[in-house]
Each structure stands twice: as C-alpha cells, then as structure tokens.
Design an enzyme around this catalytic site. Structure first.
Site, mmCIF file in Angstrom:
data_model
loop_
_atom_site.group_PDB
_atom_site.id
_atom_site.type_symbol
_atom_site.label_atom_id
_atom_site.label_comp_id
_atom_site.label_asym_id
_atom_site.label_seq_id
_atom_site.Cartn_x
_atom_site.Cartn_y
_atom_site.Cartn_z
ATOM 1 N N ARG A 37 -4.162 12.712 -7.358
ATOM 2 C CA ARG A 37 -2.711 12.933 -7.385
ATOM 3 C C ARG A 37 -2.241 13.254 -8.805
ATOM 4 N NH1 ARG A 37 0.577 11.290 -3.305
ATOM 5 N NH2 ARG A 37 2.119 10.354 -4.698
ATOM 6 N N ASP A 55 -2.867 2.171 -9.411
ATOM 7 C CA ASP A 55 -2.328 1.785 -8.114
ATOM 8 C C ASP A 55 -1.447 0.562 -8.340
ATOM 9 O OD1 ASP A 55 -1.782 0.834 -5.584
ATOM 10 O OD2 ASP A 55 -3.810 1.173 -4.813
ATOM 11 N N TYR A 140 12.249 -4.494 2.584
ATOM 12 C CA TYR A 140 12.522 -3.443 1.597
ATOM 13 C C TYR A 140 13.861 -3.713 0.903
ATOM 14 C CZ TYR A 140 13.658 1.181 -0.293
ATOM 15 O OH TYR A 140 14.013 2.219 -1.122
ATOM 16 N N LYS A 144 14.585 -4.309 -3.184
ATOM 17 C CA LYS A 144 15.492 -3.517 -4.011
ATOM 18 C C LYS A 144 16.600 -4.372 -4.622
ATOM 19 C CE LYS A 144 13.389 0.389 -3.967
ATOM 20 N NZ LYS A 144 12.818 0.890 -5.229
#
Length: 248
Positions: A37, A55, A140, A144
């Site tokens: 990547r 990672d 999630y 955040k």
C-alpha cells in the site's frame, strides 16, 4: 513550507489531504498499513517525501512507527487521520483509540495536532470501564469520542500546541460509501487548513471543526477526570506513558 505527517494516507481522506498539501508545496510524509500500500501511495503522490509503514492495530508496530517518525526530525503538524469503521470492536479500539494515543505520546512535539473524529462521536459514551474487559462493547461512536477527549486533553496539557478535532462529514470514500451525502472536498480541506493555515481561526486549540467552522461537541469529552482516566488506561494497556511535558 511546512513538514507534515499523516496517518492512514494511502487512500481516502488522508490521501486527499496529502495530495493537496504536496500541491501547496509542503513536505509530506505518508503512512500506509503495509509496504504494498505504501508503494501505491507514493506512485499516486509522486511529490510526497516518503512513506512509512505500520499496522496501527498492533501496539508494537505503532510504537515502531513513532520511532521512525522521530528519526526524520521535528514535524510542524501531525494529522491523525487513520481510522476503521465497519470491523470488529477490538480493531476499532486498537486503531481509533489506542494508536493516536501512542503516537501522540511518543512522537516529538509538533506545533499542530489534528485528530479526525466523527459526527457519530455525539452518540458515543466513554465506556472506560470496558477498556480492560469488555472491549467488544466499545463502538465506533465511542472510539471517536475517545479521539475528541484526547484532542482536548492535549490542548489542556500542552498549551503551546494547537490541538483540534475534525468531523470530516459523511463523505464518499471507501469508508463512507459511494452514496455518502457530504462534500468530499470539504471533507479533507479542514484538516489541511488546520495543519498549515495562518488564518487566526485555525490557530486555536481544544476546538471541534466541521468544514472549517467550529461546532459544538459531545459535552462528555470535557470531563477532565474522564480524560485523565482515558490517558491512564491507555498507558496501562500500551505501556506508553503520556508525557506531561511534550518533547521538542
């Protein structure tokens, strides 16, 4: 010219932010999850200074990434862009909560720190009691909110650093999906603006931005005791202490 490091800049908003900053003449160091990547990211942004790989779901790789960043010298800004969404709670916690904590604690003090939160943090809860047992109960939205709490803790502890959080909106990236309704360009312009602008509106700290405008955020993030507990729990899990006085 400013020197900027952006996590998760192989694709999505991080990639678009990096490309814009390179076009503006800044020196940008990219980050990708793996070497393949990383090579692709450098091909797509030929003007980038280099790419670092790690990672962020691995505590050890994240620590090693901080070492690599420090070996390059001081940065003017670090954009904590990397994040994961529709995956396991364990991965969300590692990448969204622990990784920015580790990198903030270990990377030499930049002048500006930008953390990508989300409008979904408004529905999150700290859920600090689940950090050691019950990670699968952290959502999630919770992660955040943790990012928002970290940004505010940094702003409080390091007054010489501009530390802010950004809601990029629900934008059509791989994460957001092709039918996402918000403006993609506005989704990456705010963090680039906060990283380099001399606009007085950008030279602030402890704020939450959406499309270059300050927005109100989840009031739970203001709880100083909760911020301190978040930092302490992250230290216990990662073995990385939050420095009371930033390096640099």
């Amino acid at each position: 010219m400013m020197v900027i490091f952006i996590t998760g800049s192989a694709d999505g908003l991080g990639h678009l932010s990096a490309r814009l900053l390179v076009e503006q003449g800044h020196q940008v160091v990219l980050h990708a999850r793996n070497a393949e990547r990383g090579r692709e990211a450098l091909k797509k942004i030929a003007g980038a200074a280099q790419v670092l790989t790690a990672d962020l779901s691995s505590i050890e790789e994240t620590k090693a990434l901080a070492t690599q960043v420090n070996e390059l010298g001081a940065f003017d800004a670090v954009i904590h862009n990397a994040g994961v969404y529709q995956t396991s709670a364990k991965l969300i916690f590692a990448v969204n909560t622990l990784a920015p904590y580790i990198l903030t604690s270990l990377i030499q003090k930049p002048k500006r720190l930008i953390y990508l939160s989300s409008g979904m943090h408004l529905h999150g809860r700290p859920n600090l009691e689940y950090f050691k047992q019950g990670i699968d109960r952290i959502s999630y939205s919770d992660s955040k909110l943790h990012v928002m709490m970290l940004a505010l803790a940094v702003a409080r502890k390091w007054p010489e650093v501009y530390s802010n959080a950004v809601d990029p909106g629900w934008v059509p990236t791989k994460m957001g999906g092709k039918n996402a309704p918000d403006d993609l360009q506005k989704g990456y312009e705010t963090q680039t603006w906060l990283a380099v602008s001399n606009d007085e509106r950008a030279k602030v700290s402890g704020r939450y931005f959406f499309h270059q405008k300050e927005r109100s955020y989840n009031a739970a993030a203001n709880d100083v005791a909760a911020q301190e507990k978040l930092l302490k729990l992250c230290e216990e899990i990662t073995g990385v202490a939050f420095p009371q006085h930033p390096k640099g």
